[in-house]
Design a protein around this motif. Structure first.
Motif, short mmCIF file in Angstrom:
data_model
loop_
_atom_site.label_atom_id
_atom_site.label_comp_id
_atom_site.label_asym_id
_atom_site.label_seq_id
_atom_site.Cartn_x
_atom_site.Cartn_y
_atom_site.Cartn_z
N SER A 1 -2.81 2.74 -10.98
CA SER A 1 -3.02 2.54 -12.42
C SER A 1 -3.25 3.87 -13.13
O SER A 1 -2.71 4.12 -14.21
CB SER A 1 -4.20 1.59 -12.64
OG SER A 1 -4.47 1.44 -14.01
N GLU A 2 -4.04 4.75 -12.51
CA GLU A 2 -4.28 6.06 -13.11
C GLU A 2 -2.99 6.88 -13.17
O GLU A 2 -2.72 7.56 -14.18
CB GLU A 2 -5.35 6.80 -12.31
CG GLU A 2 -6.73 6.16 -12.40
CD GLU A 2 -7.74 6.86 -11.53
OE1 GLU A 2 -7.33 7.79 -10.79
OE2 GLU A 2 -8.94 6.49 -11.57
N ALA A 3 -2.15 6.80 -12.13
CA ALA A 3 -0.87 7.53 -12.14
C ALA A 3 0.06 6.99 -13.21
O ALA A 3 0.78 7.76 -13.88
CB ALA A 3 -0.22 7.45 -10.76
N SER A 4 0.08 5.67 -13.39
CA SER A 4 0.94 5.07 -14.42
C SER A 4 0.51 5.50 -15.81
O SER A 4 1.34 5.84 -16.67
CB SER A 4 0.90 3.54 -14.30
OG SER A 4 1.65 2.92 -15.32
N LEU A 5 -0.77 5.53 -16.08
CA LEU A 5 -1.26 5.97 -17.38
C LEU A 5 -0.91 7.43 -17.63
O LEU A 5 -0.51 7.82 -18.74
CB LEU A 5 -2.78 5.77 -17.46
CG LEU A 5 -3.28 4.32 -17.52
CD1 LEU A 5 -4.79 4.29 -17.45
CD2 LEU A 5 -2.80 3.64 -18.80
N SER A 6 -1.03 8.26 -16.60
CA SER A 6 -0.70 9.67 -16.75
C SER A 6 0.79 9.86 -17.04
O SER A 6 1.19 10.68 -17.88
CB SER A 6 -1.10 10.43 -15.48
OG SER A 6 -0.74 11.79 -15.56
N ALA B 1 -8.79 0.44 -4.03
CA ALA B 1 -8.76 1.87 -4.32
C ALA B 1 -7.34 2.37 -4.58
O ALA B 1 -7.09 3.18 -5.48
CB ALA B 1 -9.41 2.65 -3.17
N ALA B 2 -6.35 1.84 -3.79
CA ALA B 2 -4.96 2.23 -4.00
C ALA B 2 -4.45 1.74 -5.36
O ALA B 2 -3.73 2.47 -6.07
CB ALA B 2 -4.10 1.67 -2.87
N LEU B 3 -4.82 0.53 -5.75
CA LEU B 3 -4.40 0.01 -7.06
C LEU B 3 -5.01 0.82 -8.19
O LEU B 3 -4.37 1.07 -9.22
CB LEU B 3 -4.81 -1.46 -7.18
CG LEU B 3 -4.03 -2.45 -6.30
CD1 LEU B 3 -4.62 -3.85 -6.42
CD2 LEU B 3 -2.55 -2.48 -6.68
N THR B 4 -6.24 1.24 -8.00
CA THR B 4 -6.87 2.07 -9.02
C THR B 4 -6.14 3.40 -9.18
O THR B 4 -5.88 3.86 -10.31
CB THR B 4 -8.34 2.31 -8.66
OG1 THR B 4 -9.00 1.05 -8.51
CG2 THR B 4 -9.05 3.12 -9.72
#
Length: 364
Positions: free
Chosen positions: A316-321, A310-313
């Motif tokens: 990943s979402e923060a990096s894309l943003s 869940a933390a990796l997900t």
């Protein structure tokens, strides 16, 4: 011709029960077809109402006077009274007037009539024994009264009216010996008359010496029992009397029906337990595995793995943003002080050129 449906079979049973109990309203009726009997018992009619009144009076004879006071034209009043009594016996609801009028489903009406007739049969089976026992008691009471009122017992009557705790006379002792020895002989207990007299005398002396103490203990026990009953009455809602002044819902007939139902339920449960549940209840419980710690460790590791995923997900979402934000800053046009339209890289390049020109000017 016997009926095949459940309603027809039950109507035949109810009709036979009425005949066996001697109901005068079914005497002389030559009904043999199950359909005709069902129509008589389950269709609204004055004859059906009279049968219901006869059953109610057989259960509670005091209702005869109340039913006699109701006029024939007051059908609704009679239906309300019959419904109220049926509700007191826990056989119908308080507003279940369709059952009394004969509008309810036939099966429900027949079950209601069958339950009422079961109560009548139970009362009729108990009453002969009570009558015989009461007759024997009345004969004994008459004999005892005749003995006490005789002229030979005038002195004993004076002692009863003006007691001085004197011992019984010889004639009274002889009567007590006979009355006490009769049940003892029936039970195989051959006690001597002198023993009965000695027990009677010792009992009188014991009561005379400890009378006040026994009275005090009895008063204390009575007060504690009364307080306990008051607490129980507050806890039990069904023992509370209604504020409207109507008769309490808990009556001897209602208790009799409740005990009968409970007995049937217990019998059914015992049968089901012995046939279906007993073999399962007597099985040895399964032994617990010794590897429970392993399963607990695996569960904790899987839970930790789920948290890391869940933390990796989220990362990943923060990096894309963040990448999307930087791309927008690089490509979107900006308006500066001179009104010229530039992008961020072009502006940086322009500032770099100005800085280089400034350095070269100072060096020269």
């Amino acid at each position: 011709m016997a009926g095949n449906s459940k309603e027809q079979q039950l109507s035949l049973q109810v009709y036979n029960s009425l005949q066996s109990l001697g109901c005068p309203l079914v005497d002389g009726l030559s009904l043999r077809e199950a359909d005709s009997i069902q129509e008589l018992l389950c269709s609204p009619s004055l004859h059906r109402t009279d049968i219901l009144k006869w059953i109610y009076v057989s259960i509670c004879p005091s209702l005869l006077e109340k039913f006699s006071a109701i006029k024939t034209s007051q059908i609704e009043e009679l239906v309300k009274e019959l419904t109220r009594f049926g509700h007191e016996m826990m056989l119908c609801k308080a507003n279940d007037q369709d059952l009394i009028k004969g509008i309810a489903p036939p099966l429900r009406q027949l079950v209601f009539l069958e339950q009422l007739l079961m109560i009548v049969q139970a009362d009729s089976s108990i009453s002969p024994g009570q009558n015989s026992s009461s007759g024997d008691e009345s004969v004994k009471n008459e004999d005892l009264l005749g003995l006490l009122m005789s002229q030979d017992q005038s002195s004993d009557l004076d002692l009863v009216l003006n007691p001085t705790c004197n011992p019984w006379s010889a004639q009274i002792r002889e009567h007590l010996i006979r009355t006490q020895s009769a049940p003892n002989k029936m039970n195989g207990n051959h006690s001597k008359p002198s023993d009965c007299i000695n027990r009677t005398d010792s009992e009188h002396s014991r009561l005379g010496s400890h009378g006040e103490e026994d009275l005090t203990e009895a008063m204390a026990l009575l007060q504690s029992t009364q307080s306990t009953l008051e607490k129980l009455q507050k806890e039990c809602e069904f023992l509370q009397t209604h504020p409207s002044g109507s008769a309490a819902a808990l009556s001897p007939c209602a208790l009799k029906v409740a005990i009968s139902d409970m007995s049937q339920f217990m019998t059914a449960f015992s049968h089901i337990y012995n046939t279906d549940f007993k073999s399962y209840c007597q099985k040895v419980p399964p032994a617990l595995s010794a590897s429970t710690n392993v399963f607990q460790s695996v569960h904790q590791l899987l839970h930790t793995c789920n948290m890391e995923l869940a933390a990796l997900t989220q990362l990943s979402e923060a990096s894309l943003s963040l990448t999307q934000t930087v791309r927008e800053l690089q490509t979107d046009t900006r308006y500066w002080s001179r009104g010229e339209k530039h992008t961020l890289p072009n502006q940086l390049e322009e500032l770099k050129n100005k800085y280089v020109a400034f350095l070269s000017l100072h060096q020269s």
